[in-house]
Design a protein around this motif. Structure first.
Motif, mmCIF file in Angstrom:
data_model
loop_
_atom_site.group_PDB
_atom_site.id
_atom_site.type_symbol
_atom_site.label_atom_id
_atom_site.label_comp_id
_atom_site.label_asym_id
_atom_site.label_seq_id
_atom_site.Cartn_x
_atom_site.Cartn_y
_atom_site.Cartn_z
ATOM 1 N N UNK A 1 8.318 1.344 -48.826
ATOM 2 C CA UNK A 1 9.401 0.408 -49.133
ATOM 3 C C UNK A 1 9.958 -0.098 -47.802
ATOM 4 N N UNK A 2 10.012 -1.421 -47.640
ATOM 5 C CA UNK A 2 10.393 -1.998 -46.342
ATOM 6 C C UNK A 2 11.798 -1.593 -45.899
ATOM 7 N N UNK A 3 12.589 -0.998 -46.803
ATOM 8 C CA UNK A 3 13.926 -0.561 -46.400
ATOM 9 C C UNK A 3 13.946 0.917 -45.989
ATOM 10 N N UNK A 4 12.824 1.629 -46.208
ATOM 11 C CA UNK A 4 12.813 3.064 -45.886
ATOM 12 C C UNK A 4 12.715 3.284 -44.377
ATOM 13 N N UNK B 1 7.412 -4.323 -40.844
ATOM 14 C CA UNK B 1 6.753 -5.152 -39.821
ATOM 15 C C UNK B 1 5.964 -6.291 -40.489
ATOM 16 N N UNK B 2 5.232 -5.952 -41.544
ATOM 17 C CA UNK B 2 4.456 -6.978 -42.258
ATOM 18 C C UNK B 2 5.382 -8.034 -42.852
ATOM 19 N N UNK B 3 6.477 -7.547 -43.430
ATOM 20 C CA UNK B 3 7.427 -8.436 -44.108
ATOM 21 C C UNK B 3 8.045 -9.419 -43.102
ATOM 22 N N UNK B 4 8.444 -8.894 -41.967
ATOM 23 C CA UNK B 4 9.090 -9.760 -40.971
ATOM 24 C C UNK B 4 8.070 -10.684 -40.308
ATOM 25 N N UNK B 5 6.821 -10.220 -40.250
ATOM 26 C CA UNK B 5 5.759 -11.088 -39.729
ATOM 27 C C UNK B 5 5.587 -12.293 -40.667
ATOM 28 N N UNK C 1 20.109 -11.680 -51.178
ATOM 29 C CA UNK C 1 19.222 -11.564 -52.339
ATOM 30 C C UNK C 1 18.780 -10.104 -52.426
ATOM 31 N N UNK C 2 19.444 -9.365 -53.325
ATOM 32 C CA UNK C 2 19.146 -7.938 -53.439
ATOM 33 C C UNK C 2 17.829 -7.716 -54.185
ATOM 34 N N UNK C 3 17.237 -6.565 -53.975
ATOM 35 C CA UNK C 3 15.977 -6.213 -54.649
ATOM 36 C C UNK C 3 14.961 -5.766 -53.619
ATOM 37 N N UNK C 4 14.138 -4.765 -53.990
ATOM 38 C CA UNK C 4 13.133 -4.252 -53.050
ATOM 39 C C UNK C 4 12.247 -5.391 -52.543
ATOM 40 N N UNK C 5 12.078 -5.434 -51.230
ATOM 41 C CA UNK C 5 11.329 -6.538 -50.622
ATOM 42 C C UNK C 5 9.892 -6.564 -51.123
ATOM 43 N N UNK C 6 9.442 -7.735 -51.557
ATOM 44 C CA UNK C 6 8.077 -7.884 -52.054
ATOM 45 C C UNK C 6 7.189 -8.318 -50.884
ATOM 46 N N UNK C 7 6.685 -7.318 -50.181
ATOM 47 C CA UNK C 7 5.958 -7.569 -48.927
ATOM 48 C C UNK C 7 4.688 -8.395 -49.180
ATOM 49 N N UNK C 8 3.936 -8.020 -50.215
ATOM 50 C CA UNK C 8 2.678 -8.709 -50.489
ATOM 51 C C UNK C 8 2.941 -10.177 -50.855
ATOM 52 N N UNK C 9 3.972 -10.415 -51.675
ATOM 53 C CA UNK C 9 4.306 -11.796 -52.070
ATOM 54 C C UNK C 9 4.677 -12.627 -50.849
ATOM 55 N N UNK C 10 5.397 -12.016 -49.922
ATOM 56 C CA UNK C 10 5.822 -12.741 -48.718
ATOM 57 C C UNK C 10 4.612 -13.083 -47.840
ATOM 58 N N UNK C 11 3.724 -12.105 -47.680
ATOM 59 C CA UNK C 11 2.516 -12.355 -46.873
ATOM 60 C C UNK C 11 1.644 -13.443 -47.515
ATOM 61 N N UNK C 12 1.561 -13.399 -48.843
ATOM 62 C CA UNK C 12 0.732 -14.394 -49.543
ATOM 63 C C UNK C 12 1.334 -15.794 -49.402
ATOM 64 N N UNK C 13 2.647 -15.894 -49.434
ATOM 65 C CA UNK C 13 3.295 -17.200 -49.233
ATOM 66 C C UNK C 13 3.002 -17.710 -47.824
#
Ligand code: PLP
Length: 374
Positions: free
Chosen positions: A31-34, A44-48, A228-240
């Motif tokens: 989880x990107x918040x852990x 790191x992936x999410x912020x990339x 925007x609360x909610x567990x970060x969707x890392x894969x969705x962000x990378x795909x976008x």
């Protein structure tokens, strides 16, 4: 073999995005918040992804808010901005906005805000003079799409962005992947969606100009800087991010290819008796028509029987028999608006497919006309 000409509703995954999704789902991420190392890797992936998206838009990283798509981004922009303004404040949305902007604005009118819909002319472009006449001293927000999803018309976003103004400008840029995303100077908020670019459904973002704050729609977490609360969707962000980069890299080639395909189709369709093409200044990926004396439904059924997937304008409303709100706003009769057929193209569309549709359309329209009993 079916022919898919409904890219404006959703585009098939681009091969690069499909490969990325497969790679991502084969990895176990935290989880990107852990705070542990797995969480750190995810972060790191999410912020990339955020950085890559900001680069595509020429924005700052802190100006990108990840969302579940453009419906959420439009809702967040319109509701989130206006709900911070005093009741009675005024907003304007164009009469041809996507329902996710239109209905959010309408909801505000029931909460005590003043709402006007800005008219468009018969060619599907915002009527700038009528728009200016709607502006008031207490106008706080204007929402205008860059490219209309039903008829493809390009809207005068730059003109609005360049006005000397005290209101904020929100732009729904979901359908402007082929044309290019608008220059952000002068734009305060901008919505994007991955699945119109060859990414997955359920991924999008809102650009929010640095220094502006919104009342969040989703609460209960500090993600996205409390916006925007909610567990970060890392894969969705990378795909976008991937879908945007590939779209940008292929734009020049795809624009000229798709423009040529559309010209071929339009030359054939305009020879069909009673055919009317909608919109003048348009993005190359959309070609919308009605054929006098036939409603969209029998025509779509006929097309489907022939293995051709097209649509009757907005996919969100295509299960209803209501006339297209966009086409009636352009000044056509409800009967004509009930006949709207949209063909839309993209990265996977081939000339063989479009030629095959062009060749068969006259017969398909004739059959649908007979079936429709007119
Ligand atoms: C112009 C426009 N805005 C917003 C949306 C909604 O996007 P999403 O499907 O990501 O919620 C769409 C999708 O149909 C669209 O075409």
């Amino acid at each position: 073999m079916s022919i898919y000409l409904d890219y404006a509703a959703t585009a098939p995954l681009r091969p690069e995005v499909r490969a990325l999704l497969t790679r991502c789902y084969n990895q176990d991420w935290g989880n990107a918040s852990s705070l542990h190392r797995d969480g750190h890797a995810a972060r790191m992936h999410f912020e990339d992804a955020r950085e890559r998206i900001a680069r595509c838009l020429k924005a700052k990283v802190e100006e990108i808010i990840f969302t579940s798509g453009a419906t959420e981004a439009n809702n967040l922009a319109i509701l989130g901005w206006m709900r911070q303004q005093p009741k009675g404040s005024h907003l304007i949305v164009s009469a041809i906005e996507h329902p996710s902007a239109w209905e959010a604005a309408e909801a505000l009118s029931y909460e005590g805000y003043q709402l006007d819909f800005a008219p468009v002319s018969r060619d599907g472009g915002l009527d700038l003079e009528a728009f200016r006449a709607l502006l008031r001293e207490n106008t706080r927000l204007v929402s205008l799409m860059a490219v209309n999803n039903e008829v493809g018309t390009i809207q005068p976003v730059e003109e609005l962005a360049g006005l000397n103004r005290s209101w904020k400008l929100h732009v729904d840029a979901v359908q402007s992947g082929l044309l290019g995303w608008p220059d952000l100077s002068g734009i305060d908020m901008l919505s994007l969606s991955a699945h119109k670019l060859g990414g997955p459904v359920g991924s999008g973002c809102l650009f929010l100009k640095q220094g502006l704050r919104l009342a969040p729609l989703l609460m209960g977490g500090a993600q996205e800087d409390h916006r925007r609360a909610g567990t970060s969707n890392v894969v969705a962000a990378l795909a976008l991010a991937e879908a945007m980069e590939v779209t940008r890299a292929r734009r020049t080639e795809e624009v000229s290819r798709v423009t040529e395909l559309r010209q071929g189709l339009e030359a054939e369709l305009s020879d069909i008796p009673g055919s009317v093409r909608l919109g003048s200044q348009r993005s190359p990926h959309i070609s919308s028509w009605f054929f006098e004396g036939v409603r969209a439904e029998p025509l779509l059924v006929r097309l489907d029987l022939e293995g051709i997937s097209a649509s009757s304008g907005s996919a969100c409303s295509s299960h209803s028999l209501e006339p297209s709100r966009v086409v009636t706003a352009m000044g056509f009769e409800p009967e004509q608006a009930r006949g709207l057929i949209r063909f839309s193209f993209g990265h996977g569309t081939t000339s063989e497919e479009v030629e095959s549709v062009a060749r068969r359309m006259r017969q398909i329209v004739d059959k649908a006309r007979r079936q429709d009993g007119t």
